[in-house]
Motif scaffolding. Sequence first.
Motif, mmCIF file in Angstrom:
data_model
loop_
_atom_site.group_PDB
_atom_site.id
_atom_site.type_symbol
_atom_site.label_atom_id
_atom_site.label_comp_id
_atom_site.label_asym_id
_atom_site.label_seq_id
_atom_site.Cartn_x
_atom_site.Cartn_y
_atom_site.Cartn_z
ATOM 1 N N MET A 27 29.339 34.010 33.855
ATOM 2 C CA MET A 27 28.008 34.012 34.432
ATOM 3 C C MET A 27 27.702 32.710 35.165
ATOM 4 O O MET A 27 27.116 32.692 36.238
ATOM 5 N N SER A 31 27.006 32.459 39.125
ATOM 6 C CA SER A 31 25.713 31.950 39.568
ATOM 7 C C SER A 31 25.887 30.876 40.631
ATOM 8 O O SER A 31 25.209 30.864 41.647
ATOM 9 N N GLU A 428 12.993 38.691 34.047
ATOM 10 C CA GLU A 428 13.609 38.552 35.363
ATOM 11 C C GLU A 428 13.507 37.090 35.794
ATOM 12 O O GLU A 428 12.417 36.587 36.076
ATOM 13 N N LYS A 431 17.910 35.854 40.025
ATOM 14 C CA LYS A 431 18.955 36.877 40.054
ATOM 15 C C LYS A 431 19.387 37.319 38.655
ATOM 16 O O LYS A 431 20.233 38.197 38.522
ATOM 17 N N TRP A 432 18.821 36.703 37.646
ATOM 18 C CA TRP A 432 19.182 37.013 36.269
ATOM 19 C C TRP A 432 18.188 37.998 35.654
ATOM 20 O O TRP A 432 16.995 37.928 35.891
ATOM 21 N N SER A 433 18.730 38.899 34.843
ATOM 22 C CA SER A 433 17.913 39.791 34.023
ATOM 23 C C SER A 433 18.426 39.675 32.592
ATOM 24 O O SER A 433 19.602 39.934 32.323
ATOM 25 N N ILE A 434 17.547 39.271 31.668
ATOM 26 C CA ILE A 434 17.936 39.044 30.277
ATOM 27 C C ILE A 434 17.039 39.905 29.389
ATOM 28 O O ILE A 434 15.809 39.843 29.492
ATOM 29 N N VAL A 476 22.560 40.941 29.351
ATOM 30 C CA VAL A 476 22.371 39.992 30.451
ATOM 31 C C VAL A 476 22.983 40.583 31.710
ATOM 32 O O VAL A 476 24.102 41.120 31.674
ATOM 33 N N TYR A 478 23.535 39.654 36.001
ATOM 34 C CA TYR A 478 23.413 38.740 37.135
ATOM 35 C C TYR A 478 23.589 39.541 38.418
ATOM 36 O O TYR A 478 24.609 40.215 38.611
ATOM 37 N N LYS A 479 22.585 39.510 39.300
ATOM 38 C CA LYS A 479 22.603 40.260 40.548
ATOM 39 C C LYS A 479 23.236 39.387 41.623
ATOM 40 O O LYS A 479 22.561 38.682 42.370
ATOM 41 N N ASN A 485 26.543 43.688 40.841
ATOM 42 C CA ASN A 485 25.999 43.138 39.608
ATOM 43 C C ASN A 485 27.120 42.785 38.638
ATOM 44 O O ASN A 485 28.177 43.420 38.624
#
Length: 732
Positions: A27, A31, A428, A431-434, A476, A478-479, A485
């Motif tokens: 990740m 990133s 959000e 670019k991260w979604s947790i 988790v 990461y876009k 993704n």
Amino acid sequence: MFFLSPTPFHNLNFKVTQLSLAVGLSMLCLSAAHAEEKTADSSNVLPTITIEAQGNWLKNANAEKVQQHAGARTIIDRKYLDETASTSLKDALRQVPGVQVQESNGTGGSDVSLNIGVRGLTSRLSPRSTILMDGVPLSFAPYGQPQLSLAPVSLGNIESVDVVRGAGSVRFGPQNVGGIINFSTRSIPETFSGSVGLTTEYASGTDQTKLSPNLFVGGTLDNSLGLALLYSGTKGNGYRENNNKTDIDDVLLKTAYDFNDQDKIALNLHHYEGTGEMPEGLTSEQYKANPYQSAHQRDYFSGRRSDASLRYTHKDDVNNFELLSYYIDSFRTSNLEVESSATQRYLDISPRDYQVFAVEPRYSRAYQLGSLNSEVTVGYRYLEEESSELSGRSSTYAKGAAVPKINTRTTSNGGTKAHAAYIDNRFELGKWSITPGVRYESIDTHNNFSAYKNGVLNNTVNASIKSEEFLPSLAVMYKATEHWNIFANAAVSFGPQQYNQLARAVNNVAQTTTDGLHPEKSNNYEIGTKYLGHGLNAELTAFYLDFEKELVLERDAQNNGIWTDLGATSHKGIEAGLSYDFGQFSDVLEGLTAYGNYTFTKAVAEAGNFKGKDLPFYSRHVANLGVGYQYDAWNINADMFAQSKQHSPGNQDSGIYQTEETANGKLGDIAGYSTFAVRAGYDFNQQLNGLKVAAGIKNVFDKQYYTRSTDSTGGKYVGQPRTFFLQTSFDF
């Protein structure tokens, strides 16, 4: 089209800490690498998560929702089902990475059963996945009897199949170590419309024919009341002797009413009845003489299920509330003839009744925390089960003779009251979604179990167990780009003890097993990536399942099913899936598509006499390859399926991991195989609006393959021979 080499994963003995470190480093690197990436062309952009609450992410699943899910997930829609050589749910599920479908055999050998396993988990009667239809469990009793010897779902009524392979959500359970599989039925249309169809299958060399009719009609009235009637059935004979008299009727009435743009209510009424003969397993000698023969004329399985579900939903800009309640009443029974010697037999019967009631409210709210878009979901599920089971056996009789009186051997009256509360929150961060979450399970299960001797009550035990578990999860994503993704997740899965794992009979004496057996827990991990855009849909996932203790059903000397502790097991591997529309590459190739998937799995025992050995009845390598072409009114498809060898090693208590075939056909390695299928369809829309016709062949080269079973009617079972099918449908 490409295949990913499994070689780097053959020694995939990484620990949890190593996996966690790999996730973090991956990740971090991604990133940094994509921090300066420019936004893609907005004309070809996936919808991103906004402040609007998603709520139930199983509802109206599509490719975009799958792309935004932080875990391994595949959806098969009706268009795909209609264009490939899929004439059953088993055919459809073979197209999903990580899913293995076992051929019908033994006590799971009728057309009303479903035998699927995920990531090396046992396939027999699909016990380790939460399998739903429109969000309602399909098993007899989700906590106490999760098997699918009766699978009350039919291909003709299905709009899509949604397979979430990892335990990446805290919302569903209790059995989700093998993921979540949701069959979505056909939606109520806005305007009146319908269709009728018929699939006819003919097994080459057997003169056996099977018919599968289906009907769909529905629409929405001006007052916002929607109605739809769905029917799907199967009638006819299988490809083996005494695999006949299949009679399945599956009827669903769907209703929906929109109070306004925000508030809706839906009521579904469902009834399923199915009966089918179950040919026995063959000895090695019998199989060699004629793999399609059967000497048992009394073996059959029969069941029925009636259920009703009521769902109320409210959805506005930031709130999403759903209240789901359902009631299920089901019954199943079977006759199984078993050889006690070369000349003598006995007959086993096992009628069982189950009732299930559940209510589940779920509330989601989108909110902003500073500059972060977030969504919190809280939910609660109360589920109550009741079960009544009987096991009977006749005295021995000669082949062909009348069956003597059947005496009761055991009876069981069980019940469960289960409470599940869960919460998760999606954050959000650029670019991260947790999404961290946790589910709390509180389960009270009891079983009043009685043993009989010669039909006379011997003794009764009152077994019970209370389980309380906190099951955390973390996902988790990461876009990396608008189309690409990367995800990782970790979760704890829990399987409560079933009714027949609480007590058993030994020498006609009832005994509790709550001290010797236990609930099952597994730590599940995934890391992977997905791409969706420019005609390409691709996924790659590495997975690791770590069972602390796994239970397994084995046979004693009297051919009784005995649950024992297999000990620690591990399941690890990779899954890859890909489809590509060549029309995106060149106009000359418009209409040409290719697809495929590959799964490498290594599922082994980590304790006991079979430590380091493969678990039974799964393949390390499974693959699909296919190509489709649509030109004008024509649609042509060809695909290949292949799986590597499997094992049927016997009981680990023996200390012998059996690889050579035994005389009874139950034990020994199972050879790998590959089959090919073709289908061609024509849409007569220009000549006769609504008429479609297709024909195809499964197992084109008539490859003879087999599997085994170790249960009470176990032995060697031949696979489906070359089968011709004709599909006709008319839309109106």
